[in-house]
Design an enzyme around this catalytic site. Structure first.
Site, PDB file in Angstrom:
ATOM      1  N   ARG A  21       0.723  -1.120  -0.113  1.00 53.76           N
ATOM      2  CA  ARG A  21       0.096   0.032   0.043  1.00 53.76           C
ATOM      3  C   ARG A  21       0.771   1.418  -0.052  1.00 53.76           C
ATOM      4  NH1 ARG A  21      -5.369  -2.054   1.273  1.00 53.76           N
ATOM      5  NH2 ARG A  21      -5.376  -3.593   2.670  1.00 53.76           N
ATOM      6  N   LYS A 252     -19.195  11.220   2.440  1.00 53.29           N
ATOM      7  CA  LYS A 252     -19.095  11.240   1.047  1.00 53.29           C
ATOM      8  C   LYS A 252     -19.807  12.114   0.312  1.00 53.29           C
ATOM      9  CE  LYS A 252     -17.583   6.307   1.261  1.00 53.29           C
ATOM     10  NZ  LYS A 252     -16.293   6.299   1.285  1.00 53.29           N
TER      11      LYS A 252
HETATM   12  C1  LIG Z   1     -20.147   0.371   0.925  1.00 50.66           C
HETATM   13  C2  LIG Z   1     -19.261   0.955   2.188  1.00 50.66           C
HETATM   14  N1  LIG Z   1     -19.725   1.015   3.555  1.00 50.66           N
HETATM   15  C3  LIG Z   1     -19.245   1.655   4.304  1.00 50.66           C
HETATM   16  C4  LIG Z   1     -17.808   2.315   4.233  1.00 50.66           C
HETATM   17  C5  LIG Z   1     -17.250   3.068   5.209  1.00 50.66           C
HETATM   18  O1  LIG Z   1     -17.517   4.299   5.174  1.00 50.66           O
HETATM   19  P1  LIG Z   1     -16.644   5.584   5.884  1.00 50.66           P
HETATM   20  O2  LIG Z   1     -15.619   5.923   5.364  1.00 50.66           O
HETATM   21  O3  LIG Z   1     -17.581   6.315   6.523  1.00 50.66           O
HETATM   22  O4  LIG Z   1     -16.246   4.803   7.061  1.00 50.66           O
HETATM   23  C6  LIG Z   1     -17.519   2.437   2.787  1.00 50.66           C
HETATM   24  C7  LIG Z   1     -16.241   3.236   2.652  1.00 50.66           C
HETATM   25  O5  LIG Z   1     -16.074   3.461   1.405  1.00 50.66           O
HETATM   26  C8  LIG Z   1     -18.218   1.848   1.789  1.00 50.66           C
HETATM   27  O6  LIG Z   1     -17.632   1.626   0.377  1.00 50.66           O
END
Ligand SMILES: Cc1ncc(COP(=O)(O)O)c(C=O)c1O
Length: 417
Positions: A21, A252
């Site tokens: 990574r 997001k």
């Molecule tokens: C489908 C899904 N659920 C949960 C998460 C976690 O979200 P967070 O960034 O708020 O922890 C992500 C992160 O990209 C995701 O793609």
């Protein structure tokens, strides 16, 4: 035991397979986005040179740069400081936290909501608690579910059947094989971010009713963008009130940080009472809670921006078709461009960055299946027509000789919105 050697071996093995990574340091300046500065020296110059366009941000509606949200965050920091000072039950609940939970519940038209430090923690804490505490529960989980959902299920040690991605027939078959009186929960996402595929949420609700199962829906990539006022795919499908627990992120579509669950009062109180991942951790910064509330208020008014995201995404897809670059087509705003080969995708990403000032991070196994390495394009309201045309020509030059079919038609000079 030589612990360091043991641990180093594992990292070396991981790196040797090409999975090491590495992270690209990005200054995502608010006034110039999507132009950003990639800075491997971490030097914040007074006059920034911003020559790289970013195409892989999940700040879908540019809310992390919204002036009203920024002002609100600063105002609250100046009033109550930065940290919350405690867990929710030890002085870490503020009126900002309580208000945010009300705002989230109202946004989804549900009774109650509960906030967590991230949607990852919300998923993990809620599912592990629910599936541990409901005796003998059987979980039905989509094969492409996010790591946070899988971790929550695994932590509970509950019996789990995996159904093929978005395959309702397979899900029904598995449900029908389970005793009708056994507790069940269907765990799925409304929009799968790696493939851009959307779930037919209403059908999941129908099956859940037929087989008396609970439903747990991750709307992380959908909130803010889909449904009336951005209320998600469940709302778009007319079943938002019939999902037992909806999970979402503040990071997001809303551009901040934090996650949540929302649903009927009894279920939310259950998680509030029993989830260690909710209670034994310091609550989010009050200023973030206040900024998230402001963002939720504004996002509901952004119908024009939502339309722009979808029309621009469609335009990009049409252009990709014209130049013969493979991508996974769907009716979502996420565009996974396929490079297939793990080593090729890294070359593409490096060439795009170094030769074309275009930042698209490579995605490969284990995040996606072997042989399906990809670059994932996300367009935002701030990406212009020129940005898009430049992206397509950069992709075309990078793909170059690898293109599967010859390009005969010239690119459209501008998109029609
Ligand atoms: C489908 C899904 N659920 C949960 C998460 C976690 O979200 P967070 O960034 O708020 O922890 C992500 C992160 O990209 C995701 O793609």
């Amino acid at each position: 035991m030589d612990y360091k050697k043991y641990i180093k071996n594992q990292i070396d093995e991981f790196s040797a397979k090409g999975f090491k990574r590495t992270f690209t340091p990005v200054y995502r300046f608010k006034d110039t986005f999507p132009f950003t500065k990639i800075d491997f020296n971490n030097i914040e110059e007074e006059h920034h040179s911003t020559n790289t366009r970013i195409w892989c941000s999940n700040d879908y509606l540019n809310m992390s740069h919204n002036p009203e949200v920024i002002d609100r965050m600063i105002e609250v920091i100046k009033t109550v400081g930065t940290g919350s000072g405690g867990t929710r039950n030890i002085s870490g609940s503020t009126p900002y936290h309580n208000q945010l939970e009300k705002d989230i519940a109202n946004f989804h038209c549900r009774d109650k909501a509960l906030i967590f430090s991230s949607a990852y923690i919300a998923n993990q804490a809620t599912l592990s608690t629910l599936c541990k505490r409901i005796e003998n529960i059987k979980v039905f989980s989509d094969e492409l579910n996010h790591a946070s959902l899988i971790e929550g299920i695994k932590n509970s040690k509950a019996d789990c059947s995996i159904f093929r991605h978005n395959d309702l027939d397979h899900l029904e078959k598995l449900l029908s094989e389970c005793e009708l009186d056994r507790p069940k929960i269907i765990v799925f996402e409304s929009l799968y971010s790696m493939d851009g595929t959307k779930a037919n949420v209403a059908e999941y609700v129908r099956l859940a009713k037929k087989y008396n199962a609970l439903t747990y829906l991750d709307e992380v990539h959908a909130v803010g963008l889909y449904g009336k006022k951005g209320r998600g795919v469940a709302q778009e499908c007319g079943v938002s009130d019939q999902i037992d627990i909806i999970n979402g992120t503040l990071a997001k579509g809303f551009g901040q940080i934090g996650g949540y669950i929302t649903g009927d009062e009894i279920l939310i109180d259950f998680i509030k009472s029993f989830a260690p991942g909710f209670i034994f951790t310091t609550s989010m910064m009050p200023a973030i809670a206040a900024a998230a509330s402001k963002s939720i208020e504004i996002v509901q008014t952004l119908d024009e921006e939502r339309k722009l995201v979808f029309s621009k995404a469609n335009f990009i897809k049409n252009q990709l078709k014209k130049v013969g670059i493979d991508f996974i087509d769907s009716d979502s705003h996420i565009i996974p461009v396929l490079a297939y080969d793990e080593s090729k995708v890294k070359d593409y990403s490096n060439t795009l960055l170094n030769k074309h000032n275009t930042y698209l991070q490579p995605i490969f196994y284990p995040t996606v299946p072997k042989g399906s390495a990809r670059l994932r394009i996300t367009v935002t309201p701030k990406h212009s027509i020129t940005d898009i045309n430049d992206l397509i020509s950069s992709l075309r030059m990078t793909w170059g000789k690898h293109l599967q079919r010859a390009v005969s038609s010239p690119l459209q000079p501008a998109m029609a919105l």
